[in-house]
Write an enzyme that holds these catalytic residues in place. Structure first.
Site, PDB file in Angstrom:
ATOM      1  N   ALA A   1       0.722  -1.191  -0.044  1.00  0.00           N
ATOM      2  CA  ALA A   1      -0.053   0.107   0.194  1.00  0.00           C
ATOM      3  C   ALA A   1       0.860   1.222  -0.068  1.00  0.00           C
ATOM      4  O   ALA A   1       2.187   1.181   0.298  1.00  0.00           O
ATOM      5  CB  ALA A   1      -0.795  -0.101   1.244  1.00  0.00           C
TER       6      ALA A   1
ATOM      7  N   GLY B   1       0.548  -5.089   0.761  1.00  0.00           N
ATOM      8  CA  GLY B   1      -0.734  -5.051  -0.248  1.00  0.00           C
ATOM      9  C   GLY B   1      -0.421  -5.704  -1.579  1.00  0.00           C
ATOM     10  O   GLY B   1      -1.204  -6.437  -2.203  1.00  0.00           O
TER      11      GLY B   1
ATOM     12  N   GLU C   1       4.062  -5.491   7.283  1.00  0.00           N
ATOM     13  CA  GLU C   1       3.206  -4.970   7.866  1.00  0.00           C
ATOM     14  C   GLU C   1       3.707  -4.794   9.327  1.00  0.00           C
ATOM     15  O   GLU C   1       3.529  -3.762   9.861  1.00  0.00           O
ATOM     16  CB  GLU C   1       1.518  -5.226   7.778  1.00  0.00           C
ATOM     17  CG  GLU C   1       1.060  -4.857   6.462  1.00  0.00           C
ATOM     18  CD  GLU C   1       1.376  -6.039   5.448  1.00  0.00           C
ATOM     19  OE1 GLU C   1       2.035  -6.893   5.692  1.00  0.00           O
ATOM     20  OE2 GLU C   1       0.555  -5.966   4.407  1.00  0.00           O
TER      21      GLU C   1
ATOM     22  N   GLU D   1      -0.915  -9.182  -1.107  1.00  0.00           N
ATOM     23  CA  GLU D   1      -2.103  -9.356  -1.048  1.00  0.00           C
ATOM     24  C   GLU D   1      -2.918  -9.561  -2.152  1.00  0.00           C
ATOM     25  O   GLU D   1      -3.870 -10.355  -2.486  1.00  0.00           O
ATOM     26  CB  GLU D   1      -2.680  -8.475   0.117  1.00  0.00           C
ATOM     27  CG  GLU D   1      -2.323  -8.864   1.544  1.00  0.00           C
ATOM     28  CD  GLU D   1      -2.838  -7.801   2.352  1.00  0.00           C
ATOM     29  OE1 GLU D   1      -2.422  -6.577   2.445  1.00  0.00           O
ATOM     30  OE2 GLU D   1      -3.604  -8.106   3.606  1.00  0.00           O
TER      31      GLU D   1
END
Ligand code: 3H9
Length: 695
Positions: free
Chosen positions: A63, A102, A125, A105
């Site tokens: 992200a 992300g 994370e 993911e």
């Protein structure tokens, strides 16, 4: 959204490529463009399969962390992932570089994943005080099993493609072009009519755990040994447990709630601050970005003691041949033996192979006398901390070494300008201050002298990166940044002993705050004699520590210091003898002892350090508050989740700190506790250190 995501067709295969340099982070415009591209590919009847890949140096690395402090904007990453997961055509992720967070993911929602050899895949994370927030905690255990998933999520460490293949995270490893490899794989899937299985529907790797919940507790216990004080690991465990106990969509909701809570919390803010501060520290004011570093093919280290040996290991670990110079054969042999012992211990722990030990050792060349080191491109002097000794060494180096050789000193407090001017090449001299144990500690203070040339500084930074250190450039000042602030803390810690605290009270308060060790246990570990010698040289005195040294109590190495140590043990035990000595000293000095609570102890130790940090900024010895934070996190064990002393100061509030400092100045009569002008001004303006413009 032209530019950030490209959609092209290769016959009946759609290729969606993210293009958002430098690391293809999933910023809002990327998510929007991805949703658009996947929708179009899904709805295009001529498209039979979709490949997701990226341009540039890496597949999506996560992200966009810079968006975490802003209000969320849709589509969220979870929306994009839900869209991908709803597609009935084969979706293949073809990844390379570092698919992280992300970025990983999003691939977990694809039907297939292939990775270039050399790829490192992970969910880091936790290192930002977070947990995966877009399904990682639910899809990863379904693909690789709980043991592997928990290890990856709770450590945050990425795994190489080879391990990912073995674990079932990816389906194939490729060499060559990611898009072409993805297309070829997609065609194979189509030709073989492979079933399209979604990770969310896989239960096979979780069934056994459902039958035996104890195994889950064992798995997470192994992975949370170092998570004291941290919120994210506990949250990660909770949502991982949900993967076993709760229906998939409900577990996703729990994950999302925990992610949002952590993202808004102080710990993650602090850890994100350090992520960016570390990268910011590499940008040096006044050093043009394109400054060309000098070539470093061979290094030399002067001194084979603990520091010298550790520094030499750093070079060898990076594959750089290193000559170690000692004054006599015995000291040299001792140093080289210690290095070999360290490598063997690491091999015994499984950190390297026996063959690697041999390879590393072959990079060392031990010599007595500087002449044999004259072909080195950089020399790091790690000899005794005395200007006379440095003078002799630097005169010798200046005589012997080639004119372009960089001369660095590992001094921890001496004047680097004075050392530089011993030579006829002050422009090629600077400080490289390593932290003990040098082969382990990540911090490197690079001390820029008044005369240090830009390319010399650039070379030191490049060397730091090559030997995997976190460099922070600092100016010349007694103790530079880290030790200068540490000294303030040490003086205060002694003062607390005289006022009423015991070593275990002070150490207990700081470990509760989050330091791995308190100042007195640390002094015992390092050896009290070192700072004693330094104080004597400066005509300074520390009432308690000096008396302990005079009694031959040098810390762990003598079995006694501020604490007692049973033979063979490193566990400190309070010593009644020390307690009486402290009480007697207070009495002799006319100080009335009184109880000190933990909050007061922490404030007395940390606030004066912050004040000194403010002075360091005023003087330009550190360029940014974040530089000081990085130094304290990587060099002195300041708790990462508090973001370093200056970030912590902003969390506490500068006006409170200023008022407390004024009280301390009154109580102790120590003028250094008067708030530094910078701190005072910021506090009056209701600002924090974080508001200072980036240098
Ligand atoms: C996440 O994904 C949450 C999800 O679970 C849920 C979401 C709902 N964002 O390190 P470098 C910048 S959390 C924004 O010097 P390297 C970095 O600041 C995220 N910016 O390069 C630097 O900028 P500058 C999980 C980022 O080659 C530049 O890129 N992902 C991001 O040594 C180059 O970086 C992570 O935690 C980002 N995510 O290392 C991965 N990442 O040039 C974090 C980097 O202005 N990133 N930047 O200073 C890394 O670990 C390393 O950057 C990486 C590259 C290994 C990728």
């Amino acid at each position: 959204m032209p530019g950030k995501v490209a959609l092209r067709h290769d016959g009946d295969v759609a290729v969606i490529a993210v293009d958002n340099p430098p690391v293809n982070a999933l910023s809002h415009d990327v998510r929007t463009a991805l949703a658009d591209a996947f929708t179009r590919a899904r709805d295009d009847a001529n498209i039979r399969a979709i490949v997701l890949t990226a341009q540039g140096r890496t597949f999506v690395a996560g992200a966009d962390i810079t968006e975490f402090d802003k209000p969320p904007m849709s589509p969220s990453l979870s929306d994009v992932i839900a869209l991908i997961e709803s597609i009935q055509k084969p979706v293949v992720a073809s990844v390379f570089g570092t698919p992280l967070g992300g970025g990983l993911e999003i691939t977990l929602a694809c039907h297939f994943r292939i990775a270039a050899s050399g790829t490192r895949l992970g969910l880091p994370e936790i290192k930002l005080g977070l947990i995966p927030g877009a399904g990682g905690t639910q899809r990863l255990p379904r693909l690789v099993g709980m043991q592997k998933a928990a290890a990856m999520i709770l450590s945050g460490d990425p795994i190489p493609a080879k391990d990912a293949l073995a674990a079932g995270l990816i389906d194939e490893i490729f060499e060559g072009d990611p898009a072409a490899s993805g297309i070829a794989f997609a065609r194979k899937v189509l030709a073989e009519k492979r079933p399209l299985t979604r990770a969310r529907d896989r239960e096979d790797k979780l069934v056994a755990l459902r039958a035996d919940p104890k195994t889950f507790e064992e798995i997470v216990a192994v992975n949370t040994k170092r998570s004291r004080g941290l919120d994210a690991p506990a949250a990660a465990i909770e949502v991982l447990r949900a993967a076993i106990d709760v229906p998939f969509d409900d577990a996703l909701k729990l994950e999302r709630e925990a992610f949002v809570r952590l993202r808004a919390g102080d710990q993650s803010k602090a850890q994100r601050h350090i992520f960016f501060a570390e990268r910011e520290a590499a940008k040096i004011p006044g050093l043009p970005k394109d400054t060309k570093p000098r070539e470093i093919k061979r290094a030399a280290v002067i001194g084979a003691g603990t520091m010298g040996g550790g520094i030499a290991m750093c070079f060898a670990n990076a594959g750089i041949p290193v000559t170690i110079v000692e004054t006599n054969a015995d000291a040299l042999k001792r140093g080289l033996d210690t290095i070999e012992k360290n490598y063997r211990a690491s091999a015994a722990r499984g950190g390297m192979s026996e063959a690697d030990v041999g390879k590393r050792m072959s990079l060392f060349n031990g010599v007595t006398g500087m002449d044999a080191a004259k072909d080195a491109d950089i020399v790091v002097e790690a000899a005794f901390e005395e200007m006379g000794v440095k003078r002799e060494i630097f005169e010798g180096l200046d005589r012997v070494m080639g004119p372009r050789t960089i001369l660095a000193t590992n001094t921890s407090y001496l004047d680097v300008n004075e050392i530089a001017r011993i030579t006829r090449r002050p422009a090629s001299v600077l400080g490289m201050h390593f932290f003990s144990p040098a082969n382990v500690m990540r911090l490197l203070e690079i001390v820029r002298g008044a005369d240090t040339a830009p390319d010399v500084l650039a070379t030191a930074l490049a060397v730091a990166r090559a030997i995997k250190k976190v460099p922070v450039v600092v100016g010349v000042s007694h103790g530079f940044v880290g030790n200068r602030m540490l000294r303030i803390r040490s003086i205060e810690a002694e003062r607390l002993l005289l006022e009423g605290a015991l070593p275990q009270d002070v150490d207990g308060a700081l470990t509760e705050f989050g330091f791995p060790m308190g100042p007195f246990a640390m002094s015992d570990l390092a050896g009290l004699d070192i700072s004693w010698r330094m104080r004597k040289a400066q005509g300074a005195r520390a009432e308690i520590a000096d008396q302990l040294c005079e009694a031959g109590r040098f810390g762990q190495k003598t079995g006694k210091g501020f604490y007692l140590y049973e033979s063979g043990s490193r566990a400190p035990r309070p010593d009644p003898e020390v307690e009486s000595l402290i009480a007697a000293t207070s009495k002799r000095l006319g100080v009335t002892r009184h109880p000190l609570d933990r909050k007061t102890i922490v404030e007395r130790l940390i606030f004066p350090m912050i004040n000194e940090g403010a002075r360091i900024l005023e003087e330009g010895i550190a360029a940014r508050p974040g530089d000081i934070d990085v130094i304290w996190i990587y060099g002195y064990g300041f708790p990462l989740w508090r973001g370093g002393p200056m970030f912590h100061a902003d969390t506490v509030g500068l006006s409170y700190i200023r008022d407390r400092l004024r009280e301390f100045a009154k109580q102790t009569g120590d003028k250094r506790h008067e708030p530094a002008p910078l701190l005072d001004t910021l506090a009056s303006e209701g600002r924090g250190f974080g508001s200072l413009a980036k240098a």
